[in-house]
Design a protein around this motif. Structure first.
Motif, mmCIF file in Angstrom:
data_model
loop_
_atom_site.group_PDB
_atom_site.id
_atom_site.type_symbol
_atom_site.label_atom_id
_atom_site.label_comp_id
_atom_site.label_asym_id
_atom_site.label_seq_id
_atom_site.Cartn_x
_atom_site.Cartn_y
_atom_site.Cartn_z
ATOM 1 N N GLU A 90 0.860 -1.169 0.000
ATOM 2 C CA GLU A 90 0.000 0.000 0.000
ATOM 3 C C GLU A 90 0.910 1.236 0.000
ATOM 4 N N VAL A 91 0.313 2.415 -0.032
ATOM 5 C CA VAL A 91 1.068 3.667 -0.064
ATOM 6 C C VAL A 91 0.880 4.379 1.275
ATOM 7 N N VAL A 92 1.988 4.665 1.947
ATOM 8 C CA VAL A 92 1.948 5.298 3.266
ATOM 9 C C VAL A 92 2.556 6.691 3.163
ATOM 10 N N VAL A 93 1.820 7.682 3.678
ATOM 11 C CA VAL A 93 2.226 9.081 3.525
ATOM 12 C C VAL A 93 1.920 9.862 4.795
ATOM 13 N N VAL A 94 2.544 11.036 4.908
ATOM 14 C CA VAL A 94 2.171 12.010 5.926
ATOM 15 C C VAL A 94 1.197 12.983 5.269
ATOM 16 N N GLU A 95 -0.028 13.018 5.775
ATOM 17 C CA GLU A 95 -1.062 13.910 5.257
ATOM 18 C C GLU A 95 -1.431 14.924 6.338
ATOM 19 N N THR A 96 -1.363 16.197 5.985
ATOM 20 C CA THR A 96 -1.543 17.253 6.973
ATOM 21 C C THR A 96 -2.805 18.053 6.696
ATOM 22 N N ASP A 97 -3.592 18.243 7.754
ATOM 23 C CA ASP A 97 -4.692 19.196 7.755
ATOM 24 C C ASP A 97 -4.100 20.550 8.133
ATOM 25 N N VAL A 98 -4.369 21.587 7.368
ATOM 26 C CA VAL A 98 -3.678 22.860 7.574
ATOM 27 C C VAL A 98 -4.003 23.501 8.911
ATOM 28 N N LEU A 104 -0.756 10.153 9.843
ATOM 29 C CA LEU A 104 -0.197 9.135 8.971
ATOM 30 C C LEU A 104 -1.352 8.447 8.251
ATOM 31 N N ALA A 105 -1.296 8.411 6.917
ATOM 32 C CA ALA A 105 -2.395 7.875 6.123
ATOM 33 C C ALA A 105 -1.917 6.747 5.221
ATOM 34 N N ILE A 106 -2.805 5.789 4.999
ATOM 35 C CA ILE A 106 -2.550 4.651 4.116
ATOM 36 C C ILE A 106 -3.513 4.739 2.937
ATOM 37 N N TYR A 107 -2.960 4.677 1.731
ATOM 38 C CA TYR A 107 -3.766 4.762 0.521
ATOM 39 C C TYR A 107 -3.596 3.517 -0.333
ATOM 40 N N THR A 108 -4.635 3.220 -1.101
ATOM 41 C CA THR A 108 -4.534 2.352 -2.267
ATOM 42 C C THR A 108 -4.914 3.207 -3.474
#
Length: 237
Positions: A90-98, A104-108
């Motif tokens: 899967e794709v793991v990223v740092v996603e920020t709300d301003v 930490l978010a996991i995407y497909t």
């Protein structure tokens, strides 16, 4: 609207079932969030995910996932980590709300699979370490440093059935300094045991952290003398 996400395919999409993720990259650079924790004020508004179908045609498809205006990817690069334990990443990223800081978010390729809570305050960030079955229970854990310049707290989250649950934390550890363009450390496998490689809070020692029945335990594995110290530790040196 918060958490808005648009999905498009650069090629005519096939069903997401039977597709394996092969690559991912951030796109659509933006200045709408100027935290500049990774050395500049440029963050990312979208991510492209490449997949390859499992059928005999081996068809490549590229999906674009675009964030709403109040979110950015505050990260240096997407990570291809197998979080579900099915052998495909899967794709793991740092996603920020301003307004609420990083998560930490996991995407497909079809969208967000799971996410930790946002830290809760603007200009608050986290730095991923790695993903592995840290305690041998058959589930994948993801580790990161919560606020590596302030709280300096290692947190471990377990993924089960599209949910992330925090199961352990330990203060006094870090893996990033303000302005560095990458994140130090990672997970190594020495003697069959996964260990998280980070630094102590004042950047004088390299630490190996393991997780098991006794919770998180640390071992000092050497003097910190720059990034080469992490590379040596990751190679079990």
């Amino acid at each position: 609207m918060r958490f808005g996400l648009a999905l498009a395919a650069a090629l005519a999409p096939v069903s997401a079932a039977g597709e394996a993720i092969t690559a991912a990259r951030f796109t659509e650079p933006t200045l709408r969030y100027t935290h500049a924790i990774l050395g500049d004020a440029i963050e990312w508004g979208a991510i492209e995910i490449d997949t390859l179908s499992a059928d005999s045609g081996a068809r490549k498809t590229t999906y674009t996932l675009r964030l709403s205006f109040d979110h950015v990817f505050e990260d240096n690069a997407p990570r291809l980590w197998d979080v579900t334990g099915d052998g495909s990443p899967e794709v793991v990223v740092v996603e920020t709300d301003v307004e609420r800081g990083a998560a930490l978010a996991i995407y497909t390729q079809t969208g967000k699979l799971a996410e930790t809570p946002h830290i809760g305050q603007r200009n608050r960030w986290l730095a991923p370490i790695g993903a592995a079955d840290l305690d041998g229970d058959g589930h994948i854990e993801i580790a990161f440093i919560d606020r590596p310049h302030l709280a300096k707290t290692l947190r471990v989250w377990r993924y089960v059935d599209r949910e992330l649950t925090e199961i352990a934390s330990l203060e006094g550890l870090t893996n990033h300094r303000i302005g560095e363009t990458d994140i130090a450390g990672g997970i190594r496998m020495c003697n069959g045991t996964p260990e998280m490689i980070v630094a102590n809070a004042d950047w004088t020692r390299v630490m190996a952290v393991s997780f098991g029945g006794a919770g998180l335990t640390t071992q000092d594995v050497g003097l910190f003398e720059g990034r080469a110290s992490f590379e040596k530790a990751l190679k079990c040196g």
